[in-house]
Write a protein that holds these residues in place. Structure first.
Motif, PDB file in Angstrom:
ATOM      1  N   VAL A 116       0.816  -1.220   0.000  1.00  0.00           N
ATOM      2  CA  VAL A 116       0.000   0.000   0.000  1.00  0.00           C
ATOM      3  C   VAL A 116       0.852   1.274   0.000  1.00  0.00           C
ATOM      4  O   VAL A 116       0.368   2.353   0.323  1.00  0.00           O
ATOM      5  CB  VAL A 116      -0.990   0.019   1.185  1.00  0.00           C
ATOM      6  N   MET A 117       2.126   1.146  -0.394  1.00  0.00           N
ATOM      7  CA  MET A 117       2.980   2.346  -0.494  1.00  0.00           C
ATOM      8  C   MET A 117       2.553   3.159  -1.714  1.00  0.00           C
ATOM      9  O   MET A 117       1.936   2.640  -2.635  1.00  0.00           O
ATOM     10  CB  MET A 117       4.434   1.926  -0.721  1.00  0.00           C
ATOM     11  N   GLY A 118       2.952   4.419  -1.718  1.00  0.00           N
ATOM     12  CA  GLY A 118       2.709   5.246  -2.896  1.00  0.00           C
ATOM     13  C   GLY A 118       1.513   6.154  -2.733  1.00  0.00           C
ATOM     14  O   GLY A 118       0.868   6.199  -1.680  1.00  0.00           O
ATOM     15  N   ASP A 119       1.221   6.889  -3.801  1.00  0.00           N
ATOM     16  CA  ASP A 119       0.155   7.892  -3.755  1.00  0.00           C
ATOM     17  C   ASP A 119      -1.196   7.219  -4.019  1.00  0.00           C
ATOM     18  O   ASP A 119      -1.718   7.271  -5.127  1.00  0.00           O
ATOM     19  CB  ASP A 119       0.448   8.976  -4.805  1.00  0.00           C
ATOM     20  N   LEU A 120      -1.744   6.588  -2.990  1.00  0.00           N
ATOM     21  CA  LEU A 120      -3.012   5.865  -3.117  1.00  0.00           C
ATOM     22  C   LEU A 120      -4.022   6.504  -2.172  1.00  0.00           C
ATOM     23  O   LEU A 120      -3.671   6.932  -1.074  1.00  0.00           O
ATOM     24  CB  LEU A 120      -2.834   4.399  -2.722  1.00  0.00           C
ATOM     25  N   SER A 121      -5.276   6.536  -2.585  1.00  0.00           N
ATOM     26  CA  SER A 121      -6.325   7.081  -1.726  1.00  0.00           C
ATOM     27  C   SER A 121      -7.187   5.928  -1.214  1.00  0.00           C
ATOM     28  O   SER A 121      -7.171   4.828  -1.782  1.00  0.00           O
ATOM     29  CB  SER A 121      -7.192   8.056  -2.527  1.00  0.00           C
ATOM     30  N   PRO A 122      -7.961   6.164  -0.147  1.00  0.00           N
ATOM     31  CA  PRO A 122      -8.903   5.130   0.294  1.00  0.00           C
ATOM     32  C   PRO A 122      -9.856   4.734  -0.844  1.00  0.00           C
ATOM     33  O   PRO A 122     -10.212   3.560  -0.969  1.00  0.00           O
ATOM     34  CB  PRO A 122      -9.661   5.805   1.444  1.00  0.00           C
ATOM     35  N   GLN A 123     -10.219   5.702  -1.685  1.00  0.00           N
ATOM     36  CA  GLN A 123     -11.118   5.395  -2.812  1.00  0.00           C
ATOM     37  C   GLN A 123     -10.461   4.411  -3.778  1.00  0.00           C
ATOM     38  O   GLN A 123     -11.113   3.508  -4.294  1.00  0.00           O
ATOM     39  CB  GLN A 123     -11.515   6.675  -3.578  1.00  0.00           C
ATOM     40  N   ASP A 124      -9.148   4.604  -4.038  1.00  0.00           N
ATOM     41  CA  ASP A 124      -8.433   3.652  -4.900  1.00  0.00           C
ATOM     42  C   ASP A 124      -8.569   2.243  -4.330  1.00  0.00           C
ATOM     43  O   ASP A 124      -8.803   1.281  -5.066  1.00  0.00           O
ATOM     44  CB  ASP A 124      -6.933   3.995  -4.963  1.00  0.00           C
ATOM     45  N   LEU A 125      -8.394   2.139  -3.010  1.00  0.00           N
ATOM     46  CA  LEU A 125      -8.399   0.811  -2.393  1.00  0.00           C
ATOM     47  C   LEU A 125      -9.812   0.218  -2.338  1.00  0.00           C
ATOM     48  O   LEU A 125      -9.985  -0.993  -2.462  1.00  0.00           O
ATOM     49  CB  LEU A 125      -7.747   0.870  -1.008  1.00  0.00           C
ATOM     50  N   GLU A 126     -10.823   1.079  -2.181  1.00  0.00           N
ATOM     51  CA  GLU A 126     -12.216   0.602  -2.259  1.00  0.00           C
ATOM     52  C   GLU A 126     -12.491   0.057  -3.667  1.00  0.00           C
ATOM     53  O   GLU A 126     -13.114  -0.992  -3.832  1.00  0.00           O
ATOM     54  CB  GLU A 126     -13.213   1.743  -1.973  1.00  0.00           C
ATOM     55  N   ARG A 127     -12.016   0.787  -4.667  1.00  0.00           N
ATOM     56  CA  ARG A 127     -12.222   0.318  -6.045  1.00  0.00           C
ATOM     57  C   ARG A 127     -11.458  -0.976  -6.279  1.00  0.00           C
ATOM     58  O   ARG A 127     -11.928  -1.873  -6.973  1.00  0.00           O
ATOM     59  CB  ARG A 127     -11.780   1.394  -7.063  1.00  0.00           C
ATOM     60  N   PHE A 128     -10.278  -1.082  -5.685  1.00  0.00           N
ATOM     61  CA  PHE A 128      -9.512  -2.322  -5.795  1.00  0.00           C
ATOM     62  C   PHE A 128     -10.307  -3.485  -5.207  1.00  0.00           C
ATOM     63  O   PHE A 128     -10.409  -4.561  -5.803  1.00  0.00           O
ATOM     64  CB  PHE A 128      -8.153  -2.201  -5.102  1.00  0.00           C
ATOM     65  N   ALA A 129     -10.878  -3.261  -4.031  1.00  0.00           N
ATOM     66  CA  ALA A 129     -11.627  -4.340  -3.379  1.00  0.00           C
ATOM     67  C   ALA A 129     -12.799  -4.784  -4.251  1.00  0.00           C
ATOM     68  O   ALA A 129     -13.073  -5.984  -4.388  1.00  0.00           O
ATOM     69  CB  ALA A 129     -12.109  -3.874  -2.001  1.00  0.00           C
ATOM     70  N   ALA A 130     -13.459  -3.822  -4.875  1.00  0.00           N
ATOM     71  CA  ALA A 130     -14.592  -4.157  -5.755  1.00  0.00           C
ATOM     72  C   ALA A 130     -14.100  -4.927  -6.980  1.00  0.00           C
ATOM     73  O   ALA A 130     -14.706  -5.913  -7.406  1.00  0.00           O
ATOM     74  CB  ALA A 130     -15.323  -2.874  -6.169  1.00  0.00           C
TER      75      ALA A 130
END
Ligand SMILES: *Cc1c(COP(=O)(O)O)cnc(C)c1O
Length: 363
Positions: free
Chosen positions: A341-355
């Protein structure tokens, strides 16, 4: 998702922030210009200031190369030719350090643990007790093979009691995890621009005790990876060879951004939240972790591939949605995948990843 945004969920290189990417476009610069010397000094100072209380006793030596170059420069220069290193292994990166010492033809011993096991300090203590020739201990802080955060505080205490300097591969933890350099008897640690510091590949560095760089004689069997020579030249404002100038531009900007965002504690906290989000989402999908949750650091989690899911098609489906995940290595390659989870990531990016992940394992 737009075509030009990829979320890299591998442990470096990382997704760049707009600000760091833009820094790559600064003006052309020769490394013999005074502006380069000023930038180099600024980056070295900022690196020494990442952890409190380090800057007065430790100095950063920059090298052009990937993280492995920094680790090799560290062990090659700081383990004396008549010394003996004990390498602690519980993953690929510890094993790589032993391989470096083999290639360098340097006396060493190993304390080997299963990739899924912690460092057993009682075993290390016994080795130090019985092999009195050991002068240095070398260990990996965050074993990226599995995501385990090794107990370096415990190991450091052991080293401190015996006054044995500890050399640390902190490539995937520097700036993202707590690191008590003096308290853990760390003589030097090696790291890179493109993991928790969020720069681009090209520059790596060793943060070492000034006393070791100034008084110690270099044991280096390499001209390029000689820490002492590089240190002396950088202290004079120069560089021995042509550095990755644009990578240094990016690292300087990444360090400014890092300071603006609150330093290592804020970054660590942020990584914890991100990893928690990913772990919770995948747990809800029935995906299990390789290690017990408390064993992980903040930056990376290794998950067991669900039954009947192969890595390659999973990778392809996620990539089509803009997410790059990371496979396991060697015997773990068929069993796990890893999410950093390093780098310029937002919680939204990770929510989209989970989906995206839920869709990918459903088909
Ligand atoms: C990434 C990494 C390295 C260095 O890898 P490079 O590909 O040379 O940058 C070394 N040690 C650990 C623990 C790492 O995660």
């Amino acid at each position: 998702m737009s075509d030009d945004r990829t979320c890299l969920l591998n442990p470096g290189p990382v997704t760049l922030s707009p600000r760091v990417r833009q820094a790559l476009l600064r003006r052309d610069l020769c490394h013999r210009e005074p502006e380069f010397a000023a930038m180099q000094a600024d980056v070295r100072n900022r690196l020494a200031e990442v952890y409190e209380n380090a800057d007065s006793h430790y100095a950063a030596v920059l090298l052009t190369g990937s993280g492995t170059a920094a680790v090799e420069a560290m062990v090659g220069s700081l383990v004396p030719r008549d010394g003996k290193a004990l390498v602690i292994e519980n993953g690929v990166y510890g094993e790589r350090i032993a391989e470096m010492l083999r290639v360098l033809d340097r006396p060493h011993a190993t304390a080997r643990f299963e990739w899924t096991a912690p460092i057993d300090l009682a075993v290390v203590e016994r080795v130090l007790e019985t092999d009195r020739e050991i002068t240095h201990v070398v260990a990996v802080h965050h074993e990226t093979t599995t995501g385990r955060l090794n107990d370096i505080a415990g190991l450091g205490q052991l080293c401190r009691r015996r006054e044995i300097p500890l050399l640390l591969d902190a490539v995937s933890s520097f700036a993202g995890e707590p690191l008590d350099l003096a308290g853990w008897n760390v003589e030097a640690c090696a790291a890179t621009a493109n993991k928790c510091l969020h720069g681009v590949p090209g520059i790596c560095f060793v943060l070492a005790r000034k006393s070791a760089l100034e008084s110690g004689k270099s044991a280096a069997a390499s001209l390029y990876l000689d820490l002492h020579r590089n240190y002396r030249e950088q202290e004079r404002g120069g560089t021995l060879f042509t550095p990755a100038v644009q990578s240094l531009y990016a690292l300087q900007e990444a360090l400014r951004e890092f300071a603006d965002q609150g330093g290592w504690e804020a970054r660590h906290h942020d990584y914890c939240l991100r990893s928690q989000l990913v772990r919770d989402a995948l747990r809800r999908l029935g995906v299990e972790m390789l290690l017990a949750e408390r064993d992980y650091g903040a930056t990376l989690t290794s998950f067991l591939l669900p039954p009947n899911v192969q890595f390659a098609p999973l990778f392809d489906r996620l990539k089509a949605d803009g997410f790059v995940i990371y496979p396991g290595q060697h015997w773990l390659s068929e069993r796990i995948f890893r999410i950093a989870v390093m780098g310029d990531l937002s919680p939204q990016d990770l929510e989209r990843f989970a989906a995206s992940f839920a869709r990918a394992i459903a088909c």
